[in-house]
Design a protein around this motif. Structure first.
Motif, short mmCIF file in Angstrom:
data_model
loop_
_atom_site.label_atom_id
_atom_site.label_comp_id
_atom_site.label_asym_id
_atom_site.label_seq_id
_atom_site.Cartn_x
_atom_site.Cartn_y
_atom_site.Cartn_z
N PHE A 3 64.99 -44.85 64.35
CA PHE A 3 63.95 -45.74 63.81
C PHE A 3 64.33 -47.20 64.03
N SER B 72 59.22 -36.82 61.84
CA SER B 72 60.66 -36.76 62.13
C SER B 72 61.24 -35.39 61.80
N PRO C 112 69.09 -43.08 67.23
CA PRO C 112 68.61 -41.69 67.30
C PRO C 112 69.75 -40.69 67.22
N TYR D 167 54.14 -36.15 70.55
CA TYR D 167 55.47 -35.58 70.76
C TYR D 167 55.38 -34.29 71.57
N VAL E 150 66.09 -38.16 66.63
CA VAL E 150 65.10 -39.10 66.10
C VAL E 150 65.81 -40.33 65.56
N ARG F 224 63.11 -32.93 64.39
CA ARG F 224 64.45 -32.40 64.12
C ARG F 224 64.45 -30.88 64.08
N VAL G 1 67.15 -39.93 59.08
CA VAL G 1 66.06 -39.83 58.10
C VAL G 1 66.53 -40.31 56.73
#
Length: 426
Positions: A275, A263, A288, A416, A273, A267, A295
């Motif tokens: 979850f 993450s 997101p 990613y 991002v 970023r 986070v």
């Protein structure tokens, strides 16, 4: 039992006439009886009047950080009391110090003991209660009590894990900082290609240095790379099957650690991002965002729960579709310990950009040479099962891979980068 046997021997000796054995049996009977009576009138009677208090500096701690725990004992009796004590803890804590010992307290005396705990796994754990017990000198009787309150400890990821992806040393060792693969033509700052001029094109993009190179009056315009942002949603299985492992190596703990590090990588590249931590027991959705908030929210969530329930793939897919756009890159991480309705879930996910990371649970059992044959057999069988699940997912057109403790982070970052290169966030 010993007293019953003694009484039986006494009657047997009376009947058979063993006079010396009769005397010995009487002496033994009175010794045992005196021991039990003294225990009941002193230590056993005094023990409930011992006050115990268990406390920690903070109920919110981080993994691998050391914290002091204090246990105080107060004897409220007018006599001396001796006892053993032990603090109940989870196996996720490494303990050093006086978490168990033997104490003798005088009348109204207070004593404080301390020990150090070091959590090795994230989640919500209970510290305590304190068990105190005493026994008579001949160890014929025992009195045990569980006293003091328990303390709930919320263990968040360690600073070394959450900050690791920010360090330039790690970034340079694995991947270049800032992965900007943007091949879509649009308004941007980086040159992409040239094409012929069409009426309506902006004059500022005309490549005057190319004027008349081919036919004498032809014009070309510059096509620029358009910077695009993608949102990545990590869907993490938090069912009971994620509890594989021990001794500080738990599957759910490793997954969350690698997700956090990935993450930060995302970023750093200015992408969003989010979850979803899900099972039949609970569901946490963190929208997101390109800020640090998701986070931080994830750290709070995982420090207050532990894997429980069942990973219902179909329901999770349906919930995910309600919450995200089709352009969102969905990374699903699970051991798929239950494969019920997995085909239906894959059908429901069609049209969405999803990647699957199938975990091999036996990558998380203890390392060592003492169980190498058994470990190899279990690992091979489970790997074959995980590979078969990944193949089924691939057959439905989704990117899928089998992952373990040592390669999950690398595969998450690679996936990613692949998504960026192939414009999956478009």
């Amino acid at each position: 039992m010993i007293i019953s046997a003694t009484i039986y021997n006494i009657f047997e000796s009376i009947i058979l006439g063993y006079k010396y054995y009769i005397i010995f049996s009487f002496i033994l009977f009175f010794v045992f009886t005196s021991d039990i009576l003294i225990f009941n009138l002193s230590s056993r009677r005094y023990l409930p009047n011992v006050e115990v208090d268990l406390r920690v500096g903070s109920e919110k701690v981080r993994k691998y950080s050391k914290h002091n725990v204090f246990v105080s004992f107060l004897n409220k009796n007018n006599g001396v009391v001796s006892f053993h004590y032990y603090v109940y803890t989870s196996d996720t804590f490494k303990l050093t110090g006086d978490y168990e010992n033997f104490l003798t307290l005088g009348p109204y005396e207070r004593v404080e003991k301390s020990f150090v705990i070091e959590p090795t796994t994230i989640g919500n754990y209970v510290l305590g209660p304190v068990s105190i017990y005493t026994e008579d000198g001949m160890k014929l009787a025992i009195e045990r009590l569980e006293v003091s309150k328990s303390v709930d400890l919320k263990v968040a990821p360690s600073l070394s894990e959450t900050m690791a992806a920010r360090s330039e040393r790690l970034s340079n060792m694995l991947y270049y900082t800032g992965v900007h693969y943007n091949k879509k033509a649009g308004e941007g700052y980086d040159f992409l290609s040239l094409r012929e001029y069409y009426p309506g094109d902006e004059i500022r993009y005309v490549a005057w240095s190319r004027f008349g190179r081919t036919r004498g009056d032809d014009l070309y315009v510059k096509q620029m790379e358009e910077e695009r942002i993608i949102d990545v949603l990590f869907v993490v299985d938090y069912g009971i099957g994620m509890n594989h492992g021990h001794d500080g190596i738990r599957m759910f703990d490793t997954v969350i650690s690698d997700v956090l590090k990935t993450s930060y990588k995302i970023r750093k590249n200015q992408d969003g991002v989010g979850f979803m931590i899900s099972s039949s027991a609970f569901e946490y959705y963190i929208k997101p965002s390109r800020t640090a908030r998701p986070v931080e929210d994830l750290e709070k969530v995982v420090s207050g729960i532990r894997p429980a329930g069942k990973f219902d793939f179909v329901n999770i897919v349906q919930d995910t579709k309600k919450k995200v756009k089709k352009s969102t890159l969905i990374m699903i991480i699970s051991s798929f310990s239950s494969t019920d309705n997995i085909m239906r879930g894959l059908e429901d996910l069609k049209g969405y950009k999803a990647m699957f990371f199938v975990l091999n649970p036996y990558e998380f059992i203890v390392d060592g040479t003492e169980n190498m044959t058994l470990r190899y057999t279990l690992f091979t069988r489970q790997y074959a099962i995980s590979k078969a699940i990944a193949s089924v997912i691939k057959s439905r057109g989704f990117r899928s891979d089998v992952c373990g403790r040592k390669d999950l982070y690398r595969k998450l970052v690679s996936a990613y980068i692949y998504a960026k290169m192939t414009n999956m966030g478009e």
